[in-house]
Scaffold this active site. Sequence first.
Site, PDB file in Angstrom:
ATOM      1  N   CYS A  20     -16.850  14.356 -37.608  1.00 15.39           N
ATOM      2  CA  CYS A  20     -15.672  13.653 -38.123  1.00 15.39           C
ATOM      3  C   CYS A  20     -15.078  12.759 -37.045  1.00 15.39           C
ATOM      4  CB  CYS A  20     -14.619  14.649 -38.598  1.00 15.39           C
ATOM      5  SG  CYS A  20     -14.037  15.726 -37.266  1.00 15.39           S
ATOM      6  N   CYS A  23     -14.056  14.472 -33.852  1.00 20.49           N
ATOM      7  CA  CYS A  23     -15.163  14.688 -32.924  1.00 20.49           C
ATOM      8  C   CYS A  23     -15.404  13.433 -32.084  1.00 20.49           C
ATOM      9  CB  CYS A  23     -16.446  15.031 -33.685  1.00 20.49           C
ATOM     10  SG  CYS A  23     -16.375  16.582 -34.601  1.00 20.49           S
ATOM     11  N   CYS A  85     -49.603   5.081  -1.767  1.00 19.70           N
ATOM     12  CA  CYS A  85     -49.086   5.893  -0.673  1.00 19.70           C
ATOM     13  C   CYS A  85     -47.741   6.495  -1.050  1.00 19.70           C
ATOM     14  CB  CYS A  85     -48.948   5.053   0.598  1.00 19.70           C
ATOM     15  SG  CYS A  85     -47.738   3.722   0.463  1.00 19.70           S
ATOM     16  N   CYS A  88     -45.011   4.272  -2.297  1.00 17.77           N
ATOM     17  CA  CYS A  88     -45.118   3.872  -3.701  1.00 17.77           C
ATOM     18  C   CYS A  88     -44.422   4.879  -4.604  1.00 17.77           C
ATOM     19  CB  CYS A  88     -46.586   3.751  -4.107  1.00 17.77           C
ATOM     20  SG  CYS A  88     -47.485   2.478  -3.216  1.00 17.77           S
ATOM     21  N   ASP A 485     -42.092  47.563 -13.897  1.00 22.08           N
ATOM     22  CA  ASP A 485     -41.753  48.332 -15.090  1.00 22.08           C
ATOM     23  C   ASP A 485     -42.923  49.282 -15.337  1.00 22.08           C
ATOM     24  OD1 ASP A 485     -40.579  48.976 -17.692  1.00 22.08           O
ATOM     25  OD2 ASP A 485     -42.284  47.852 -18.480  1.00 22.08           O
ATOM     26  N   ASP A 680     -43.135  43.285 -18.821  1.00 21.08           N
ATOM     27  CA  ASP A 680     -43.792  42.675 -19.978  1.00 21.08           C
ATOM     28  C   ASP A 680     -42.946  42.679 -21.239  1.00 21.08           C
ATOM     29  OD1 ASP A 680     -43.852  45.407 -20.508  1.00 21.08           O
ATOM     30  OD2 ASP A 680     -45.757  45.276 -21.598  1.00 21.08           O
ATOM     31  N   ASP A 684     -37.212  43.529 -20.145  1.00 21.44           N
ATOM     32  CA  ASP A 684     -37.494  43.210 -18.737  1.00 21.44           C
ATOM     33  C   ASP A 684     -37.018  41.811 -18.358  1.00 21.44           C
ATOM     34  OD1 ASP A 684     -38.825  45.641 -18.302  1.00 21.44           O
ATOM     35  OD2 ASP A 684     -40.694  44.838 -19.102  1.00 21.44           O
TER      36      ASP A 684
END
Length: 790
Positions: A20, A23, A85, A88, A485, A680, A684
């Site tokens: 709107c 905003c 190089c 560059c 773990d 895993d 964790d």
Amino acid sequence: MPEAPLSEPRLLLPVEGMTCAACALRVRRALTAVPGVASAEVNPASGQAEVRGTAPVGDLAVAVAKAGYRVPEVTFDLGVGGMTCASCVKRVEKALSRVPGVLEVSVNLATERAHLRAVAGTEEAALAAALTRAGYHLVAASEAAAEDPGASREKRDLLLAAALTAPFLVGMVGLPFGRDWMPGGWWQAVLATPVVFVLGARFWRAGWAAARAGTGNMDQLVAIGTGAAWGLSMWLLLRHGAAHAHHLYFEAAAVVVFFVLLGKWLEARAKRATGAAIRALLGLAPRTARRIEDGAEREVPAAALVVGDLVVVRPGERIPADGEVREGRSGVDESALTGESRAVEKEPGAKVATGTIALDGRLVIEVRAVGGETMLARVAALVAAAQASRAPVQKLVDRVSAIFVPVVLAIAAVTLAGWLLAGADAETAIITAVSVLVIACPCALGLATPAAIMAGTGTAARAGILVRDVDAIERAQGVTLVAFDKTGTLTEGKPRLAALHPAEGVTEGDALRLAGALQAGSEHPLARAVVAASGAVAPAANFRALPGRGVEGVVDGRRIALGSPRLLAESGADAGALVAAAEAEAAQGRSLAWLIEGDRALALLAFEDAPKPGAAAAVAGLRAMGIRTAMLSGDIRAAAEGVAAQLGIDTVAAEVLPDGKVDAVAAWQAEGARVAMVGDGVNDAPALAKAELGIAMGTGTDVAIEAAGITLLRGDPALVPAAIEVARRTHAKIRQNLVWAFGYNVVGLPLAALGMLSPVVAGAAMAASSVSVLTSALLLARWRPKGDAR
């Protein structure tokens, strides 16, 4: 605010989330508050803000985000032609960063690619135009995908240069032996001129483009140096005639160009070798597949497969897409993707990945992922991203390269003036200055870091170790403690019910039926073990999970709970005579669960989860590297310490709830340890992010993998010490290469300025610097994890 003049830079900034006029007002206020913004007009209908001023795009995006909205982004991965190089690299980054909408630019000399983040709507044409203005060009995707673009032309130029400079090289070999094999003066001019101005035209073009852009590069040094040697020789030839042949320097100009071309050719071959990992990964995917259509097999392009298709893979063929086996059994060779040297048996329900090979059986596979969503594509993308990342030490290289060429030109000018003031003739002074120009090589500086990163991450990927970025390589250096773990990381994650101890008055069958009803439908590893032991039973009513403790529900009108020793303590239930059994089971390293009704323990369940074959080797390998080990587990201390004792782990944090893993890592860090966390599971991920280095098992969840700096593609803990070792070797190679690169110039420039190096020797040394840095990086390709026989 006064209206901004039309001369102010203008940017159309896309903004998401506006609904709107209010905003739009908030976004406008946020933008106009940014220093450097002259004016801002926001249109919520088009979702754009027109901003005039000099404020950086990144600052505008941050301001929009703080206001509660978002600037959408796109990424570009562009091939850049013409870079020679480290200077560059800086120029290309500066040119691209000036394009309106570009947020971040990273350029890699070794891969000759630029990776950009930009606001949505940024056009590739604008980026290409910026490159052209800076003296470079955009390499089209089709050209970049070619196996070796321009290689035949470069090889032809090198061979032609070799033929034209061969008489000079023969003459130079003869001089120490008193042999006059050098061509006459005019022949020297005829041989050297096409080498310097035709075969060496690339240096003149690139040098001129850099000069127009107000910067310097290696090509300018080569062009000025060889041009000065040729010009001096031509002036002497015209003044003194061919009799002056042995005091001409045509051979220096021609041989320097030849050596530089030879160095560039060898450099290009080495670059292709360092990038071989990604090409090898992408080359695993087959181009065709046998899709089942109307009950018959039909060969189609692999790119035409969609999720849900059924495909047939015969023995010896590569699997064309990620999927799940529906029919058949076969050993599958996954070595090229995960580094696993042994065949992995696949049967209905097993997951398979693109590019792996069915060895001895026919498989029917249901496609689950295609294109960029396959594991193969994701691995290649991770490796490419790691190779494009920049090491912190690269900032020093960037600062040096930005001033390198002007400093070398100044040294050459001072050398020329100094020799003239010291009474030397003009020939000696000019040739000494030419040697200074020729030996200076910013190429090696630009290649030192990215070449090592490409070689190291590529080698690691072949072993099944994915390094996310250079930060992970840096963080691996100081690791003093690795925390594992337990379940699914050190153990198989497939526990079985090893023992059941019912309380007095309870039968084993009744206890197993009650436990099975509570666990029916659960995917927790311990639940699956209970269900497997109890068989098919009706699930409990009013089921409720108790996070970190267990579950509860109603079975046959009785409220029953099943969970950890922590749940037993919280419930206040009496374990009675089962306490002794619990102590004995825990001493064997088994996990315990209690079946509870009200204030009474009905049964004790003991679970056994076998350690993975590589777990003990992982702990031993880390200890050999001087790294302590620790284990995190939700088990009671006795059970956790039993597993730790089997594996030789130093420290145990037991009875840890999921959110307690972060606290455990923080506690070790507070004691001065630099922690690598290996896990895993979803729970964790916070600990992986908290640790200095997160290492995720690729067999785990995507959340864990996203939080980690290193991912192990197969669930083998023995890869943990290997991952730390390859990261450390890569870091050491970066430092070694930088010593080589700086060393050539630190030693070579003073020698050249003092007249102790001829232009020919200087040219050979300059070419050798880049080649030696790349060759040094390629030595990483010999690395293999301990025990890998490949």
